[in-house]
Design a protein around this motif. Structure first.
Motif, mmCIF file in Angstrom:
data_model
loop_
_atom_site.group_PDB
_atom_site.id
_atom_site.type_symbol
_atom_site.label_atom_id
_atom_site.label_comp_id
_atom_site.label_asym_id
_atom_site.label_seq_id
_atom_site.Cartn_x
_atom_site.Cartn_y
_atom_site.Cartn_z
ATOM 1 N N ILE A 56 2.449 6.590 -7.053
ATOM 2 C CA ILE A 56 1.413 7.498 -7.566
ATOM 3 C C ILE A 56 1.778 8.951 -7.286
ATOM 4 O O ILE A 56 1.664 9.815 -8.168
ATOM 5 C CB ILE A 56 0.053 7.133 -6.946
ATOM 6 N N ARG A 57 2.229 9.228 -6.077
ATOM 7 C CA ARG A 57 2.583 10.612 -5.730
ATOM 8 C C ARG A 57 3.753 11.106 -6.573
ATOM 9 O O ARG A 57 3.755 12.250 -7.058
ATOM 10 C CB ARG A 57 2.943 10.687 -4.244
ATOM 11 N N THR A 86 -1.700 -0.115 -8.501
ATOM 12 C CA THR A 86 -2.427 -0.513 -7.294
ATOM 13 C C THR A 86 -1.542 -1.345 -6.377
ATOM 14 O O THR A 86 -0.508 -1.891 -6.817
ATOM 15 C CB THR A 86 -3.659 -1.340 -7.675
ATOM 16 N N PRO A 87 -1.913 -1.492 -5.112
ATOM 17 C CA PRO A 87 -1.147 -2.390 -4.230
ATOM 18 C C PRO A 87 -1.066 -3.813 -4.781
ATOM 19 O O PRO A 87 -0.036 -4.486 -4.615
ATOM 20 C CB PRO A 87 -1.948 -2.338 -2.922
ATOM 21 N N GLY A 100 0.809 -1.212 0.000
ATOM 22 C CA GLY A 100 0.000 0.000 0.000
ATOM 23 C C GLY A 100 0.839 1.258 0.000
ATOM 24 O O GLY A 100 0.581 2.203 -0.756
ATOM 25 N N ILE A 101 1.873 1.283 0.836
ATOM 26 C CA ILE A 101 2.741 2.456 0.932
ATOM 27 C C ILE A 101 3.513 2.659 -0.372
ATOM 28 O O ILE A 101 3.659 3.785 -0.859
ATOM 29 C CB ILE A 101 3.714 2.300 2.117
ATOM 30 N N VAL A 136 -1.453 6.069 -13.215
ATOM 31 C CA VAL A 136 -1.557 5.866 -11.769
ATOM 32 C C VAL A 136 -2.707 4.920 -11.412
ATOM 33 O O VAL A 136 -2.659 4.256 -10.362
ATOM 34 C CB VAL A 136 -1.714 7.202 -11.006
ATOM 35 N N ARG A 156 2.605 11.872 -10.164
ATOM 36 C CA ARG A 156 1.805 13.097 -10.256
ATOM 37 C C ARG A 156 2.626 14.374 -10.092
ATOM 38 O O ARG A 156 2.329 15.383 -10.721
ATOM 39 C CB ARG A 156 0.691 13.052 -9.201
ATOM 40 N N SER A 170 2.638 1.674 -3.362
ATOM 41 C CA SER A 170 1.681 2.139 -4.365
ATOM 42 C C SER A 170 1.465 3.643 -4.239
ATOM 43 O O SER A 170 1.500 4.382 -5.243
ATOM 44 C CB SER A 170 0.351 1.397 -4.196
ATOM 45 N N GLU A 171 1.258 4.137 -3.025
ATOM 46 C CA GLU A 171 1.068 5.571 -2.802
ATOM 47 C C GLU A 171 2.304 6.362 -3.197
ATOM 48 O O GLU A 171 2.198 7.455 -3.777
ATOM 49 C CB GLU A 171 0.730 5.827 -1.335
ATOM 50 N N LEU A 172 3.487 5.813 -2.908
ATOM 51 C CA LEU A 172 4.750 6.475 -3.261
ATOM 52 C C LEU A 172 4.862 6.643 -4.776
ATOM 53 O O LEU A 172 5.204 7.726 -5.276
ATOM 54 C CB LEU A 172 5.907 5.649 -2.715
#
Length: 344
Positions: A19-20, A43-44, A12-13, A39, A23, A15-17
């Motif tokens: 995507i951020r 996904t995770p 999860g972390i 993005v 962007r 994936s967020e990294l």
């Protein structure tokens, strides 16, 4: 800051990294709508899936994941690899984190065994990867249909790979694994050396005995832990080789792995390496009286018996033994290879 292997609960972390970073960093060079489509795919579940067939790493700063990268086989090839999904949070870019990731990936098993490493590079990442020694694949400096550059780097092979095995150079950190098998009285004495007394002795052997250019730790491909050793002793390290185009093979294997065909598999690969990569003309090998397992392994590798020597000095054991000498020549190797190909 430290780097470690990815764990499933990191998905999860990470994936967020990714995507951020896309962007903020990649939208400077790509249309925003294209990046938003990208993005959606990171996904995770995709992160976890990618980690199932690559070696994925994360970089932490005070326990917080700030970067990631992965290395894996290039379309399943044993001697080519690819780097994937290298992302560093914007606030950590330009601080050596990307270089740390690349250096780690290039020292991973997948990269060490590769003659060529490929990386699909974004417009954003192109200048960095060029600084790291990657050039345009086949000289093509145009973006492909995936809006990426294809870069590559050629390098000397630092490891040898077979169907089940991974042969790499010994490291000081392997001392514990070496001692695990070399303390066994069934392993060393039959090959002419006494059991190791402690880990410090194994550490000494790694630094001063199996430190030759063509000395390799035998590892199972799914691990990085040595289970044996194999070496081509070049001229100057052998009492059998008397010219630069001949060498001697020596080896040992941990007892739990006897009878599984591991040594013939490793030996055949080292013979191939000796003739095809090193330009050898003759490879010698020997065993002492009573070492039937070594005799059979040599026969399976392709060695041919030459002569018997009586009263051979075995200085590490303070005794003399009867020794048997075998040889495989470049002509023997080529003939066996032709026979295998015709049988197919």
């Amino acid at each position: 800051m430290n780097i470690r292997r990815f764990r499933e609960d990191d998905a999860g972390i990470v994936s967020e990294l990714i995507i951020r970073t896309i962007r903020i960093s990649n939208t400077k060079d790509y249309p925003e709508d294209l990046m938003e489509e990208l993005v959606k795919t990171e996904t995770p579940e995709k992160v976890t899936g990618r980690a199932s067939w690559t070696h994925t790493y994360v970089v932490e700063d005070n326990g917080t994941i700030i970067a990631t990268g992965a290395v894996g086989p290039y379309w399943g090839k044993l001697d080519e690899s690819s780097l994937f999904t290298i992302f560093v949070l914007p606030e950590y870019q330009g601080k050596g984190v990307g270089r740390l990731i690349i250096n780690t990936l290039e020292n991973d098993e997948y990269a060490l065994r590769a003659k060529r490493i490929e990386i699909p590079a974004s417009i954003t990442g192109l200048p960095f990867y060029r600084k790291m020694g990657y050039d345009f694949k086949d000289g093509n400096d145009q973006i492909d249909e995936e809006h990426l550059y294809r870069l590559e780097k050629f390098k000397p092979v630092e490891a040898l790979v077979t169907e089940r095995l991974y042969l790499r150079h010994w490291r000081e950190s392997d001392a514990e694994a070496m001692y695990k098998y070399c303390q066994d009285p069934d392993v060393g004495p039959i090959a002419g050396w006494p059991p190791h007394k402690n880990i410090d002795e194994s550490r000494y052997v790694i630094a001063n005995v199996v430190n030759g250019k063509e000395a390799y730790a035998i590892c199972l491909r799914e691990t990085d832990d040595p289970i044996g050793c194999i070496e081509l002793k070049l001229n100057g390290r052998s009492d059998m080789a008397f010219s630069d185009d001949e060498c001697e093979m020596g080896y040992w294997l941990g007892k739990p792995f006897w009878g599984q065909g591991i040594m013939p598999e490793a030996g055949k690969e080292l013979v191939r390496h000796g003739f095809e990569d090193l330009g050898m003309k003759r490879i010698w090998c020997g065993y002492y009286d009573g070492n039937i397992k070594s005799k059979r392994a040599q026969e399976k590798i392709g060695f041919i018996y030459q002569w018997t020597s009586e009263s051979v000095d075995v200085p590490l054991m303070n005794e003399t033994r009867r020794g048997f000498v075998s040889l495989i020549t470049i002509e023997d190797y080529r003939k066996a290879k032709e026979n295998e190909q015709s049988a197919e």
